[in-house]
Design a protein around this motif. Structure first.
Motif, PDB file in Angstrom:
ATOM      1  N   PHE A  73      -2.081   5.714  29.488  1.00  0.00           N
ATOM      2  CA  PHE A  73      -1.977   5.830  28.065  1.00  0.00           C
ATOM      3  C   PHE A  73      -1.921   7.012  27.092  1.00  0.00           C
ATOM      4  O   PHE A  73      -1.011   7.140  26.252  1.00  0.00           O
ATOM      5  CB  PHE A  73      -3.222   4.940  27.282  1.00  0.00           C
ATOM      6  N   ASP A  74      -2.760   7.873  27.691  1.00  0.00           N
ATOM      7  CA  ASP A  74      -2.764   9.297  26.934  1.00  0.00           C
ATOM      8  C   ASP A  74      -1.245   9.936  27.220  1.00  0.00           C
ATOM      9  O   ASP A  74      -0.795  10.519  26.443  1.00  0.00           O
ATOM     10  CB  ASP A  74      -3.824  10.085  27.371  1.00  0.00           C
ATOM     11  N   GLY A  75      -1.041   9.887  28.410  1.00  0.00           N
ATOM     12  CA  GLY A  75       0.464  10.238  29.046  1.00  0.00           C
ATOM     13  C   GLY A  75       1.613   9.670  28.399  1.00  0.00           C
ATOM     14  O   GLY A  75       2.619  10.525  27.774  1.00  0.00           O
ATOM     15  N   THR A  76       1.604   8.373  27.738  1.00  0.00           N
ATOM     16  CA  THR A  76       2.407   7.749  27.132  1.00  0.00           C
ATOM     17  C   THR A  76       2.686   8.389  25.631  1.00  0.00           C
ATOM     18  O   THR A  76       3.540   8.840  25.189  1.00  0.00           O
ATOM     19  CB  THR A  76       2.321   6.321  26.843  1.00  0.00           C
ATOM     20  N   TRP A  77       1.456   8.872  24.812  1.00  0.00           N
ATOM     21  CA  TRP A  77       1.514   9.301  23.687  1.00  0.00           C
ATOM     22  C   TRP A  77       1.677  10.604  23.723  1.00  0.00           C
ATOM     23  O   TRP A  77       2.497  11.313  22.827  1.00  0.00           O
ATOM     24  CB  TRP A  77       0.143   8.940  22.970  1.00  0.00           C
ATOM     25  N   GLU A  93       3.488  22.314  27.950  1.00  0.00           N
ATOM     26  CA  GLU A  93       2.807  21.911  28.843  1.00  0.00           C
ATOM     27  C   GLU A  93       2.831  23.179  29.809  1.00  0.00           C
ATOM     28  O   GLU A  93       3.431  23.982  29.659  1.00  0.00           O
ATOM     29  CB  GLU A  93       3.495  20.809  29.525  1.00  0.00           C
ATOM     30  N   VAL A  94       1.685  23.022  30.937  1.00  0.00           N
ATOM     31  CA  VAL A  94       1.475  23.842  31.923  1.00  0.00           C
ATOM     32  C   VAL A  94       2.356  23.578  32.877  1.00  0.00           C
ATOM     33  O   VAL A  94       2.203  22.372  33.643  1.00  0.00           O
ATOM     34  CB  VAL A  94       0.013  24.091  32.241  1.00  0.00           C
ATOM     35  N   ARG A 141      -5.517  27.258  40.254  1.00  0.00           N
ATOM     36  CA  ARG A 141      -5.187  28.349  39.109  1.00  0.00           C
ATOM     37  C   ARG A 141      -4.473  27.869  38.004  1.00  0.00           C
ATOM     38  O   ARG A 141      -4.542  28.101  36.787  1.00  0.00           O
ATOM     39  CB  ARG A 141      -4.290  29.566  39.753  1.00  0.00           C
ATOM     40  N   ALA A 142      -3.741  26.705  38.464  1.00  0.00           N
ATOM     41  CA  ALA A 142      -2.691  26.030  37.327  1.00  0.00           C
ATOM     42  C   ALA A 142      -3.851  25.169  36.303  1.00  0.00           C
ATOM     43  O   ALA A 142      -3.575  25.242  35.385  1.00  0.00           O
ATOM     44  CB  ALA A 142      -1.880  25.227  37.727  1.00  0.00           C
ATOM     45  N   PRO A 165      -2.141  20.720  28.164  1.00  0.00           N
ATOM     46  CA  PRO A 165      -2.021  19.429  29.379  1.00  0.00           C
ATOM     47  C   PRO A 165      -1.227  19.968  30.656  1.00  0.00           C
ATOM     48  O   PRO A 165      -0.206  20.882  30.396  1.00  0.00           O
ATOM     49  CB  PRO A 165      -1.432  18.401  28.744  1.00  0.00           C
ATOM     50  N   LEU A 166      -1.677  19.667  31.702  1.00  0.00           N
ATOM     51  CA  LEU A 166      -0.722  19.920  33.009  1.00  0.00           C
ATOM     52  C   LEU A 166       0.408  18.905  32.811  1.00  0.00           C
ATOM     53  O   LEU A 166       0.322  17.752  32.743  1.00  0.00           O
ATOM     54  CB  LEU A 166      -1.641  19.662  34.149  1.00  0.00           C
ATOM     55  N   ALA A 167       1.531  19.455  33.108  1.00  0.00           N
ATOM     56  CA  ALA A 167       2.624  18.661  33.041  1.00  0.00           C
ATOM     57  C   ALA A 167       2.601  17.479  34.289  1.00  0.00           C
ATOM     58  O   ALA A 167       2.222  17.933  35.291  1.00  0.00           O
ATOM     59  CB  ALA A 167       3.888  19.444  33.264  1.00  0.00           C
TER      60      ALA A 167
END
Length: 778
Positions: A292-296, A324-325, A342-343, A353-355
């Protein structure tokens, strides 16, 4: 010996029993018969829901045929019936579409009344296509239903026109409507809480529940983001199964899984017990919340317009791109096991956010981490935890990708493990990362912030095994601490902290603090001021991560009182000895002159002793994009030897000859290092993650020949140089120093004297030093 693993403890892979279904004696019964859950039947609840939907469709078709000739009128299913997810207690949501037929009321009555007679709850409406579109334009619930509407009977063309018109407007007005959809989801979450962490979760409206997946499907219908992926869909089906079983157990349509029904629902589903049920439910809820968070994030990115171009380096092999990272071009994760941490550390420290694609690549291609971990890996772990609240979403990302259990296999034992106790807000694993995030704001209060953060992350790891979790946790944490490469002394300290992490709050609330025996026992147990301070900070972080019932001002006051009393008992410990030169450093100092020696991550600076040498050298290193991880300074006659441990911010380390040349220029007054560092500072973005304010403490009785100044601050380029310059402005000289950077936390200790070589005794001067250093850190 590790704690034993009893058969079936925490198992979350139990087989799913299947519901029985009575063949309805009449069409009307299909909508009200709940069916019985019979173990051993070779049918799933999903199949039962589809069959129930099909039975209900047949019944409604029969009703429609008796009510209408089907000309310019259609019966449309929305809600659970429209999605083909009809559970035993589900309502029926129906829309009768028409093109203005004058007898539509009669048709509706001949359909609605038999449904009411069957004792099934009915939500119904009668509308033209234009009316349906108009209502959908204003009513979020209506538009969500019509987006997934399904034709049941009558004029299929009428259904198609209505659905396509609603979808067209939904897509055309997506910017406004998706904002409305998000607001509704936020309000649901505020009212119903988070499904994964609730003692009695709402399966439909809780965050991570059924409605969130339906909201993601609506976003996909707007052509803004992809539909929920396989993992989210699997989690959704499991929650549907739980809801179906709950309807069977309670014989009514309810969405809240209360405590007294959980064992029965687990039994119907073929799971071991309520704990196994709630563990799987927590996993499903967190999977959906993550999706859900990824969708938004996707919605925000697409609707906010084109992202800025370019890539900003964050760490070696890691860059920021489009908010994004991501991995830098040409980086091969298969050759660098530390890259994943490290990422993650770069993401947490930058608040980005991490991609998703980056996480997928790292999960699939990262080689196993060497055991014991290299120092860089451990440092990155501490940096993640030290980011505070920003660590939580990054940690969740690693967990969802299956990375955590590869790095820390023991994490599997606490993963999604419920805590069936009303004082706990979270599952065990989420509680641990919440405690670590809380501990990040207390790192100024301990001598080893790295051990505080790791201890907070692992303090309840023993809950994955039977017995006293403090005792089992001590055993497990020794294995984990050794695995991540901590030296033996630190392993012992960490094990002590985990074993006694409840000592202070339990003693403070259950013993007489005026009894000398109480204080003496605690002092004997903790042994050192270092352990006492770690336990005190952990008590606060742990209590706040547990819930309001576990920590309040009263308990905080008692614990603080206990700590003060125990600290006084331990005050007789000898102060740390002043730093001394090693044999190699002494030999190098005999050469005198000025030189820079670089050996991997070690940089040794030898130069004639002078005021400001330490921070001048640190400024040169920072100007060359070297991060100082530790430093020690001492004198041998008229020559000073400074040993730095450094790592490049990214890329390859600078040429030693260039370092030596710049150092000579600085000592000769021909290079303005302040101007160079100022340019660097202007080019950097301020941290997006709030950090604790710096702390400067003048430690009394730590040295008879110098004043010990301890500085705690968030690490940043040029920090050591700024602190040293502040000392110089106060007319002080640094006789010796110990500088450490633990994750993102700088812990610097300086032995300073005045121009006459004496410790600082004047209260006004001491206050001036503290204020001057604090000003330099702001």
């Amino acid at each position: 010996m590790r704690p034993c693993d009893p058969a079936g403890l925490g198992r979350n892979d139990g087989s799913t029993a299947t519901p029985g279904r009575r063949r309805p004696g009449g069409a009307q019964q299909a909508a009200r018969q709940g069916g019985r859950a019979l173990r051993g039947e070779a049918r799933s609840y999903a199949a039962a829901r589809k069959e129930r939907t099909a039975d209900t469709d047949r019944w409604l078709k029969d009703l429609f045929r008796t009510a209408s000739d089907g000309d310019h009128v259609s019966l449309v299913a929305v809600g659970s019936l429209g999605r083909g997810e009809l559970a035993p207690g589900s309502d029926l949501d129906l829309v009768l579409l028409h093109n203005g037929r004058p007898d539509v009321a009669r048709i509706a009555d001949r359909i609605w009344y038999p449904v009411w007679d069957s004792a099934v709850n009915l939500d119904h409406s009668v509308r033209t296509v234009e009316e349906a579109v108009s209502v959908a334009r204003q009513d979020l619930k209506a538009v969500l239903g019509l987006i997934q509407a399904r034709h049941v009977a009558g004029d299929a063309e009428l259904t198609r026109k209505a659905r396509e018109a609603v979808l067209a407007e939904w897509r055309a007005d997506s910017r406004r409507r998706l904002g409305e959809l998000r607001d509704a989801a936020d309000k649901r979450a505020q009212v119903s809480g988070e499904l994964a962490f609730l003692l009695e979760p709402d399966l439909k409206d809780g965050r991570g529940g059924l409605r969130d997946v339906q909201a993601m499907q609506a976003v996909a219908a707007a052509w803004v983001a992809s539909a929920p992926g396989p993992r989210a869909r699997e989690a959704y089906e499991f929650i549907l199964d739980v809801r179906h079983a709950l309807h069977v157990v309670t014989a009514r349509g309810t969405d809240r899984l209360v405590l007294q029904e959980q064992d029965a629902v687990a039994g119907v589903l073929g799971l071991l017990d309520a704990e196994a049920l709630m563990r799987r439910l927590a996993e499903a809820g967190r999977t959906i919340s993550h999706a859900f968070d990824g969708t938004w994030r996707t919605v925000d990115r697409l609707l906010s317009g084109p992202a800025p171009r370019g890539r900003r380096p964050l760490a070696d092999g890691v860059v920021e791109h489009a908010g994004e990272v991501v991995l830098a071009r040409g980086v091969d994760p298969r050759k660098d096991p530390v890259l994943v941490l490290r990422a993650a550390a770069a993401a947490a420290d930058s608040g980005l956010p991490l991609a998703p694609a980056t996480v997928s690549v790292l999960a699939a291609q990262s080689p196993p981490m060497p055991v014991p971990w290299p120092e860089e890996a451990r440092d990155s772990l501490v940096s993640i935890l030290g980011a505070g609240r920003a660590a939580v979403p990054v940690w969740e990302e690693l967990d969802q990708a299956g990375i955590l259990v590869k790095l820390l296999p023991d994490w599997e034992r606490v993963r999604h493990r419920p805590q069936r106790n009303p004082i706990h807000r979270f599952t065990v694993d989420r509680h641990l990362i919440e405690a670590a995030a809380n501990a990040a704001s207390h790192t100024r209060e301990v001598s080893r912030p790295d051990l505080l953060l790791i201890g907070a992350l692992l303090h309840d790891v023993g809950k994955g095994w039977p017995g006293d979790h403090s005792a089992t946790g001590e055993v497990v944490v020794r294995d984990i601490a050794t695995r991540i490469g901590l030296p033996a002394q630190d392993v012992d300290t960490l094990a002590t902290v985990v074993r006694h992490h409840l000592l202070l709050p339990e003693t403070a609330t259950r013993r007489d603090l005026d009894d000398p025996v109480t204080i003496e026992k605690v002092a004997a147990t903790v042994g050192t001021r270092e352990v006492l301070d770690l336990l005190a900070a952990l008590a606060v972080a742990d209590g706040n991560a547990t819930g309001p019932a576990a920590w309040n001002s009263w308990k905080a006051g008692l614990v603080a009182d206990l700590v003060r009393r125990v600290r006084s008992v331990l005050a007789g410990s000898p102060p740390p000895k002043p730093p001394t030169l090693s044999a190699d450093q002494t030999a190098l100092a005999r050469h005198g002159g000025g030189a820079v020696r670089v050996n991997g991550g070690a940089v040794t600076v030898v130069a004639p002793d002078r005021v400001g040498l330490l921070w001048s050298a640190a400024g040169v290193l920072s100007a060359h994009r070297l991060i100082v991880r530790s430093a020690s300074s001492a004198s041998a006659g008229s020559t000073a030897v400074i040993e730095f441990s450094v790592i490049p911010e990214y890329g390859s380390p600078p040429d030693p000859a260039t370092l030596e040349s710049d150092l000579r220029l600085v000592l000769a007054g021909r290079l303005d290092i302040e101007q160079r560092l100022a340019r660097r500072a202007r080019a950097m973005r301020p941290p997006r993650v709030p950090v604790a304010p710096p702390r400067v403490t003048l430690v009394d009785d730590a040295s008879a020949t110098a004043t010990v100044v301890e500085v705690r601050a968030h690490d940043r380029p040029g920090l050591l140089w700024r602190i040293g310059r502040a000392f110089g402005e106060c007319g002080l000289d640094v006789r010796a120093a110990r500088v450490e950077t633990l994750g993102a936390e700088a812990v610097d200790v300086f032995y300073v004297v005045d121009r006459a070589g004496r410790p600082l005794s004047d209260a006004v001067q001491r206050a001036q030093v503290r204020d001057q250093v604090l000003a330099a850190l702001r």
